[in-house]
Design a protein around this motif. Structure first.
Motif, PDB file in Angstrom:
ATOM      1  N   SER A 136       0.833  -1.212   0.000  1.00  0.00           N
ATOM      2  CA  SER A 136       0.000   0.000   0.000  1.00  0.00           C
ATOM      3  C   SER A 136       0.859   1.251   0.000  1.00  0.00           C
ATOM      4  N   LEU A 137       1.948   1.252   0.785  1.00  0.00           N
ATOM      5  CA  LEU A 137       2.860   2.400   0.802  1.00  0.00           C
ATOM      6  C   LEU A 137       3.519   2.597  -0.556  1.00  0.00           C
ATOM      7  N   LEU A 138       3.932   1.516  -1.173  1.00  0.00           N
ATOM      8  CA  LEU A 138       4.556   1.604  -2.488  1.00  0.00           C
ATOM      9  C   LEU A 138       3.584   2.178  -3.513  1.00  0.00           C
ATOM     10  N   ARG A 139       2.354   1.708  -3.496  1.00  0.00           N
ATOM     11  CA  ARG A 139       1.350   2.216  -4.437  1.00  0.00           C
ATOM     12  C   ARG A 139       1.051   3.696  -4.185  1.00  0.00           C
ATOM     13  N   ALA A 140       1.022   4.106  -2.915  1.00  0.00           N
ATOM     14  CA  ALA A 140       0.683   5.494  -2.584  1.00  0.00           C
ATOM     15  C   ALA A 140       1.843   6.454  -2.840  1.00  0.00           C
ATOM     16  N   ASP A 141       3.050   6.061  -2.441  1.00  0.00           N
ATOM     17  CA  ASP A 141       4.197   6.977  -2.475  1.00  0.00           C
ATOM     18  C   ASP A 141       5.123   6.765  -3.656  1.00  0.00           C
ATOM     19  N   GLY A 142       4.941   5.673  -4.398  1.00  0.00           N
ATOM     20  CA  GLY A 142       5.853   5.368  -5.487  1.00  0.00           C
ATOM     21  C   GLY A 142       7.121   4.718  -4.960  1.00  0.00           C
ATOM     22  N   ASN A 143       7.997   4.367  -5.884  1.00  0.00           N
ATOM     23  CA  ASN A 143       9.247   3.741  -5.472  1.00  0.00           C
ATOM     24  C   ASN A 143      10.306   4.804  -5.184  1.00  0.00           C
ATOM     25  N   GLY A 144      11.505   4.369  -4.826  1.00  0.00           N
ATOM     26  CA  GLY A 144      12.565   5.303  -4.463  1.00  0.00           C
ATOM     27  C   GLY A 144      12.890   6.292  -5.577  1.00  0.00           C
ATOM     28  N   ALA A 145      12.927   5.823  -6.813  1.00  0.00           N
ATOM     29  CA  ALA A 145      13.236   6.720  -7.928  1.00  0.00           C
ATOM     30  C   ALA A 145      12.164   7.796  -8.072  1.00  0.00           C
ATOM     31  N   GLU A 146      10.914   7.420  -7.908  1.00  0.00           N
ATOM     32  CA  GLU A 146       9.829   8.403  -8.018  1.00  0.00           C
ATOM     33  C   GLU A 146       9.889   9.415  -6.881  1.00  0.00           C
TER      34      GLU A 146
END
Length: 143
Positions: free
Chosen positions: A92-102
């Motif tokens: 859920s955090l990945l989907r909300a905040d994007g990955n490190g590059a984003e």
């Protein structure tokens, strides 16, 4: 940290799923090396907000759709409800905040300064690195 946890879990989940499929006589996927390179380049370039290459069909699809499919495929191999809950939170955090590059690109977009990216990375790295002070060994005088 949650990105790393999710990546490790995805690799494990997909490996377990693939081995189970092979044991049941299903053919292993065999994507062409050039498709793998193209998919890797596309993922690095566009992240989760862009498009990704579906290695089964060769078609472009929204990376979020591809990620959802990957999650659904790997999730069956997670062993305990605790694992599933922890990974669901990380997902859920990945989907909300994007990955490190984003997240790094977002830091750059604020003022278009590379120093903002470095400051962001320093802040994220040092926020997690809480120094531990070793406990002194008990001595005879303490007893």
């Amino acid at each position: 940290m949650s990105d790393t946890l999710l990546l490790v879990a995805a690799v494990k989940g997909l490996a377990v799923t693939a081995l189970t499929d092979i044991r049941h006589g299903l053919p292993a996927p065999r994507p062409q090396p050039e498709m793998l390179r193209a998919a890797y380049w596309r993922a690095a370039r566009d992240g989760l907000r862009g498009k990704s290459i579906n290695l089964c069909t060769g078609r472009l699809e929204p990376a979020a759709v591809h990620l959802d499919h990957l999650w659904d495929t790997a999730r069956a191999a997670f062993e305990t409800p605790g694992d599933v809950a922890l990974l669901r939170t990380a997902y859920s955090l990945l989907r909300a905040d994007g990955n490190g590059a984003e997240r790094q690109r977002a830091a750059h977009r604020r003022r278009h300064q590379l120093t903002d990216v470095v400051d962001y990375l320093i802040q994220k790295t040092t926020a997690r690195a809480t120094p531990r002070r070793p406990h002194p060994a008990p001595s005879d005088a303490d007893g």
